[in-house]
Design an enzyme around this catalytic site. Structure first.
Site, PDB file in Angstrom:
ATOM      1  N   CYS A  56       0.765  -1.012   0.959  1.00  0.00           N
ATOM      2  CA  CYS A  56      -0.327   0.394  -0.004  1.00  0.00           C
ATOM      3  C   CYS A  56       0.373   0.897   0.378  1.00  0.00           C
ATOM      4  CB  CYS A  56      -0.745   0.030   1.118  1.00  0.00           C
ATOM      5  SG  CYS A  56      -1.930  -1.375   1.154  1.00  0.00           S
ATOM      6  N   HIS A  91      -8.874   3.395  -2.600  1.00  0.00           N
ATOM      7  CA  HIS A  91      -7.816   2.933  -2.203  1.00  0.00           C
ATOM      8  C   HIS A  91      -7.100   2.144  -3.300  1.00  0.00           C
ATOM      9  CE1 HIS A  91      -4.097   1.823   0.066  1.00  0.00           C
ATOM     10  NE2 HIS A  91      -4.322   0.413   0.760  1.00  0.00           N
TER      11      HIS A  91
END
Length: 390
Positions: A87, A341
């Site tokens: 991430c 995201h």
């Protein structure tokens, strides 16, 4: 001569929900229009770019950054480097490019991230023998099983329980994220940072898929826990799964002056740190403490804008509580719970948001910003920037 890294342009695609508006585009097809837009923003040719560093987490492997460079139509002389810190890949790529400029390795870099969960290949474990069936897996391992390797949602539930983050607080935070994103959209604060993406000669994607104007606390309260019956993390107070790309164009200060560029974001410093993988969402606490240790005079009254990747409301709230970050500084245009995201791109989206508010719109009294992101496996990344007026 100054080697200070200056972000002179920052762009992103619209953020699509998995399987929706951007579902037909591969990672390089998402990144290519962003790279081209960065050059157009400053009137620069691609020959001057020393390297293109792009993060990617669940893509096809190989070196998709190089593939994106060539898909964008850049000369074959422009290289590409793919970074995988899950991430945190997009923000890690930006930090790496900044360090390369500081070191004197080059004067001009593109850096960011890209993710197409919609087109990501399936992950299959190789069987031990020809007589065993292969097994599909949904992600790579983040940590050894002996330490604990929970899915991020289960880790978010653990963070909520450990730090006393109630379901009501999580839902209220999620609703506020959507409300802020809708307000920012209506005010035109996303328009200049987004690059329209063409699906065909007749069809372009312009808008983000996910912000919801009709959301309410009552609707959020009806959603069941996702990861355990006793948990508090739901699909409403967690981020969706997304496709998208974002990147910045960064130059040494001396080159900015030579080209007549007189505004941007100056890279000040960045830190990365590790925490218990079972409490992965708390990673930004460790990285921010490390960053502040290197800048002991810096207080929250001197930070004007914090972009925190909202993988889960529980994670964000726990970190804000521990670090004592004033909530009004955080994600004024909403965050990943509302916008989405796209893993490898998300850290670069944070920097794009900072660039928009601190440079494009020059929010009154705001000139110093901080980007924070937690990473699977128990990592946190924190990056400090300041508005630069050359």
């Amino acid at each position: 001569m100054s080697r200070a890294p200056i972000i002179v342009a920052a762009r992103r695609t619209p953020i699509g929900r998995v399987g929706r508006s951007l579902r037909s585009l591969s990672v390089e097809q998402l990144a290519a229009p962003v790279l081209r837009a960065l050059l157009e923003d400053v009137g620069l040719g691609p020959d001057g770019v020393a390297d293109v560093v792009l993060g990617n987490a669940v893509g096809p492997g190989g070196n998709p950054a190089r593939l994106a460079v060539l898909t964008a139509g850049f000369p074959v002389s422009v290289p590409g480097l793919t970074v995988d810190r899950q991430c945190g890949s997009g923000l890690a790529a930006i930090n790496l490019a900044a360090r390369l400029i500081q070191s004197g390795a080059g004067d001009c870099y593109m850096a960011g991230g890209m993710e197409s969960v919609s087109t990501a290949p399936w992950r299959i474990e190789k069987p031990a023998s020809l007589y065993d069936l292969p097994r599909f897996t949904h992600r790579a391992r983040f940590a050894p099983e002996a330490i604990g390797d929970p899915d991020m949602g289960a880790a978010a539930d653990e963070v909520a329980q450990t730090y006393g983050i109630s379901r009501d607080r999580q839902d209220a935070y999620a609703l506020q994220s959507h409300q802020k994103a809708i307000t920012a959209e209506q005010a035109g604060r996303f328009a200049l940072e987004r690059v329209p993406v063409s699906l065909s000669s007749q069809t372009r994607v312009i808008d983000d898929d996910c912000p919801r104007a009709n959301l309410s606390l009552e609707r959020l309260a009806k959603l069941p826990p996702v990861f355990s019956p006793e948990g508090t993390v739901t699909v409403g107070n967690a981020c969706p799964i997304n496709d998208g790309a974002a990147a910045v164009l960064m130059m040494a200060e001396e080159q900015c002056r030579a080209l007549g560029i007189r505004q941007g974001l100056r890279f000040v410093d960045a830190a990365i740190a590790g925490v218990d993988p079972n409490l992965a969402g708390i990673g930004p606490v460790a990285s921010t403490r490390l960053l502040l240790h290197r800048h002991p005079a810096l207080t929250w009254s001197e930070v004007h804008h914090v972009e925190f990747n909202e993988a889960f409301a529980a994670q964000v709230l726990a970190c804000l509580d521990v670090l004592e970050i004033p909530p009004e500084l955080v994600n004024p245009g909403g965050g990943a719970i509302a916008l989405g995201h796209p893993y490898g791109a998300s850290g670069a989206i944070l920097m794009t948001r900072l660039f928009t508010d601190l440079v494009r719109h020059r929010s009154p009294g705001a000139w110093r910003g901080l980007a924070l992101i937690g990473v699977g496996g128990g990592l946190g990344i924190s990056t400090l920037v300041e508005r630069w007026d050359g």
